[in-house]
Design an enzyme around this catalytic site. Structure first.
Site, short mmCIF file in Angstrom:
data_model
loop_
_atom_site.label_atom_id
_atom_site.label_comp_id
_atom_site.label_asym_id
_atom_site.label_seq_id
_atom_site.Cartn_x
_atom_site.Cartn_y
_atom_site.Cartn_z
N TYR A 84 -8.08 -14.64 -0.58
CA TYR A 84 -7.90 -13.23 -0.26
C TYR A 84 -6.82 -12.61 -1.13
O TYR A 84 -7.00 -11.54 -1.74
CB TYR A 84 -7.53 -13.09 1.22
CG TYR A 84 -7.30 -11.66 1.67
CD1 TYR A 84 -8.36 -10.82 1.97
CD2 TYR A 84 -6.00 -11.17 1.82
CE1 TYR A 84 -8.14 -9.51 2.40
CE2 TYR A 84 -5.77 -9.87 2.24
CZ TYR A 84 -6.85 -9.05 2.52
OH TYR A 84 -6.63 -7.75 2.94
N SER A 138 -3.91 -4.40 -0.92
CA SER A 138 -3.16 -5.02 0.18
C SER A 138 -1.77 -5.36 -0.30
O SER A 138 -1.54 -5.60 -1.49
CB SER A 138 -3.87 -6.28 0.65
OG SER A 138 -3.06 -7.03 1.54
#
Length: 677
Positions: A567, A554
């Site tokens: 995350y 990501s």
């Protein structure tokens, strides 16, 4: 559709539905009838016959070659003899009626020259058992009298058609023939009668074998060669599959298929299986798929894995030497070059059979053909002695110029043809898009997801088991990961491309993030990627064919945003795994790369599961406008979709970036704060 064509297609589909009647893409059927010539307006007699490379079970009108019967039969007057047999196939093109349709096959003459309205040429196990029996002519006479005649072996072609037609003319009472070393041909005045005659020959032959056959034609079971228990058998097969696929791919990459059917396990447990396997198959369709003979492991299933692997490598080297010698014994100056010396079939006592081909369907069909061959050997040995056509004849067909021409007509392979991909989290969102793109580019795809139903849906979307299979997996469980990789290996023979995509996210501030929140995100993404990569790397190393591991990380692995600590940290862990594994696995030819998407909202399971609402709240926008918000903060002002991430996976693994490893590719429409430094 002409009524004769309609009846022909229906008959073909029924006959082709039973693999003991004829094998996949084996045999051909035909019908003769009258139609109107669009040029003269008058009647013209036509032959509709299954074209080259088609399959009876799935035949449609488009798979038929359509020829003018008068012109086809006129070729008998200019036939130059068996030494120039190949020229006749080119001559069939001058007999075609209209445009379109399939290319005429080598067996077209058989159908056109026999003076019957309907003809079937089939490869039934029972019929080939008689055709390969040492005393096949006498058995045919004993079983059928003068109702079915014997035609000695002749390579398929125009002369064989003339031979069968002559037998049919001289014996008006006959319904068909047994073709030595090959199969059967039957005929009838109507489509119904022709099918009835075909089934009569097959069922009568099988009934004779059942009544008169010896109970153990392959000899007694070899002590210690009995099948392993199912769980042990599958575990041993999964351990051997990557090694065998690597060996079978020495000349060119192959996809694998495994079967441990009772037919195979019984054969490889019996005393005479090595000698019979060495004789090879006989029917041309069989050995074109399975090669001249299989590779047979000569160790019991009790042998250790290390001992078995070492012996398989020795046997493979010997097989390649033997195949090269076979080619050199029979090749002439105008023979096509040797296509490859690796086995298509590998038999392992106590475990089963591994078969190989350029795609899953071809590998599976090769295995099915060898099961047919085992049935043939059993039938022939039960009433006589198995006596296949000799090696020289096999070579003439395997390296036939017409066979070479058929191979040349095959479409160009797609970029990921022969590659086997495992995608985690592939039941939805980015993973689903990746699975679709890889399959579209030719890969076999293992759709892995914790949601089994979603994975099965995606596998069906991709086209079924020859293209994709679904496997359940919880990537946080090492045992479940090992089971998923073993399932992938048993489905397609090995692995080439692994995509670590499974993920989830909880949007919370540091003070609101619990230990459980932290643990589940790190378990799924950091630990899960590690477990999948570790298990896949074992397969890739054993295969010795290199490979790709791709992490869907990501932009949050680089970009520090609010309410995202668990995350973002898990994604940073994944990003560094890319660099660490690239450094460690490069010596094995395994490339490891990553992809850093920005927020992929549409189709995303993560966003649909509540993450989207929380991120929208953080940024103060309606949830339905979150994708638009993300797009506006990028340099390109474009929303990132699952398909864009899938495109990047393909670019990294499609062959053009063969010298790239340890790279992170941003797919974020330009987020300056996430630029790699």
């Amino acid at each position: 559709m002409h009524s004769e064509v309609q009846a022909l297609v229906a008959r073909s589909n029924r006959l082709g539905a039973d693999p003991t009647t004829t094998n996949y893409a084996g045999g051909n059927t035909s019908a003769k009838g009258e139609a109107t010539d669009p040029v003269t307006g008058g009647p013209v007699e036509l032959l509709w016959v299954k074209g080259s490379g088609g399959d009876l079970g799935t035949l449609t009108e488009a798979g038929l070659a359509v020829l003018r019967l008068d012109r086809l039969r006129a070729l008998a007057d200019v036939y130059p003899g068996v030494d120039r047999e190949d020229e006749m196939v080119a001559a069939f093109d001058y007999c075609l009626h209209g445009r379109g349709g399939a290319a005429p096959s080598i067996d077209t003459a058989m159908h056109g020259l026999v003076d019957a309205a309907h003809v079937d040429h089939l490869h039934p196990d029972a019929g080939i058992a008689l055709a390969t029996a040492a005393d096949g002519p006498a058995l045919t006479k004993e079983i059928f009298g003068d109702r079915v005649l014997w035609v000695p072996w002749r390579r398929p072609g125009f002369q064989l058609g003339l031979d069968i037609a002559a037998v049919a003319r001289a014996n008006p009472q006959a319904i068909g023939v047994v073709l030595g070393g090959h199969g059967i041909t039957a005929w009838g005045a109507t489509s119904e009668e022709c099918e009835r005659h075909s089934l009569e020959i097959i069922r009568t032959a099988q009934a004779y074998l059942d009544r008169h056959g010896r109970p153990e034609p392959f000899g007694p079971v070899i002590a210690g060669h009995e099948p392993l228990p199912p769980a042990q058998r599958r575990a041993r097969a999964a351990a051997l599959a990557p090694v065998l696929r690597g060996l079978a791919s020495t000349d060119r990459p192959q996809v694998g298929h495994f079967t441990d059917s009772d037919v195979v396990l019984d054969f490889v447990a019996r005393q005479r299986h090595p000698a019979l396997a060495a004789l090879g198959t006989s029917c041309p369709d069989h050995f074109l798929r399975t090669k001249v003979r299989p590779m047979v492991l000569d160790l019991p299933p009790s042998a250790s894995l290390d001992e078995t692997v070492a012996r398989l490598k020795e046997l493979h080297a010997a097989y390649r030497d033997d195949y090269r010698a076979y080619y050199e014994r029979h090749a002439s100056p105008d023979s096509p070059p040797m296509r490859g010396a690796d086995p298509a079939i590998v038999l392992v006592p106590g475990v089963g059979m591994f078969s190989y081909g350029p795609n899953k369907q071809t590998a599976r069909v090769a295995g099915e053909f060898y099961v047919n061959a085992i049935n043939v050997m059993r039938g022939a040995e039960s009433v006589s002695t198995y006596a296949p056509i000799d090696e020289a004849e096999k070579f003439r067909i395997e390296y036939w110029a017409l066979e070479e021409a058929k191979l040349a007509r095959m479409p160009k392979p797609k970029p990921l043809a022969t590659r086997i991909a495992l995608v985690t989290g592939a039941g939805s969102g980015i993973g689903r898009a990746i699975a679709h793109r890889l399959a579209a580019e030719g890969a076999c795809v293992v759709v892995a997801d914790r949601d089994t139903a979603a994975a099965e849906t995606v596998a069906r979307e991709l086209g079924g088991a020859d293209v994709a299979v679904a496997v359940p997996v919880d990537v946080t469980d090492a045992g479940a990961v090992a089971d998923a990789v073993a399932a992938a290996v048993l489905a397609y023979g090995g692995l080439d491309l692994v995509v670590n995509n499974a993920g989830l996210s909880l949007s919370k501030s540091l003070l609101d993030t619990t230990e459980a929140d932290w643990d589940i995100q790190h378990d799924v993404m950091a630990k899960g990627s590690f477990l999948v990569s570790r298990e896949a790397a074992r397969v890739l190393v054993d295969q010795g064919m290199g490979g790709d591991i791709v992490y869907i990380s990501s932009k949050n692995s680089l970009f520090a945003g609010p309410n995202n600590v668990a995350y973002g940290a898990a994604k940073a862990d994944q990003a560094h795994q890319v660099r660490l594994l690239a450094a460690e696995l490069g010596g094995h030819g395994i490339r490891v790369n990553g992809i850093n998407p920005d927020g992929v909202v549409r189709g995303s399971g993560i966003f649909a599961g509540g993450w989207g609402a929380k991120r929208a709240a953080v940024y103060g926008v309606p949830e339905e406008r979150l994708g638009e918000y993300y797009a506006q903060r990028t340099l390109l002002k474009r929303e990132v979709l699952p398909e864009h991430v899938a495109n990047a996976v393909f670019v990294l693994t499609g062959g053009e970036l063969s010298h790239t490893t340890g790279l992170h590719v941003p797919v974020d429409a330009g987020v300056a704060a996430a630029f790699l430094r």
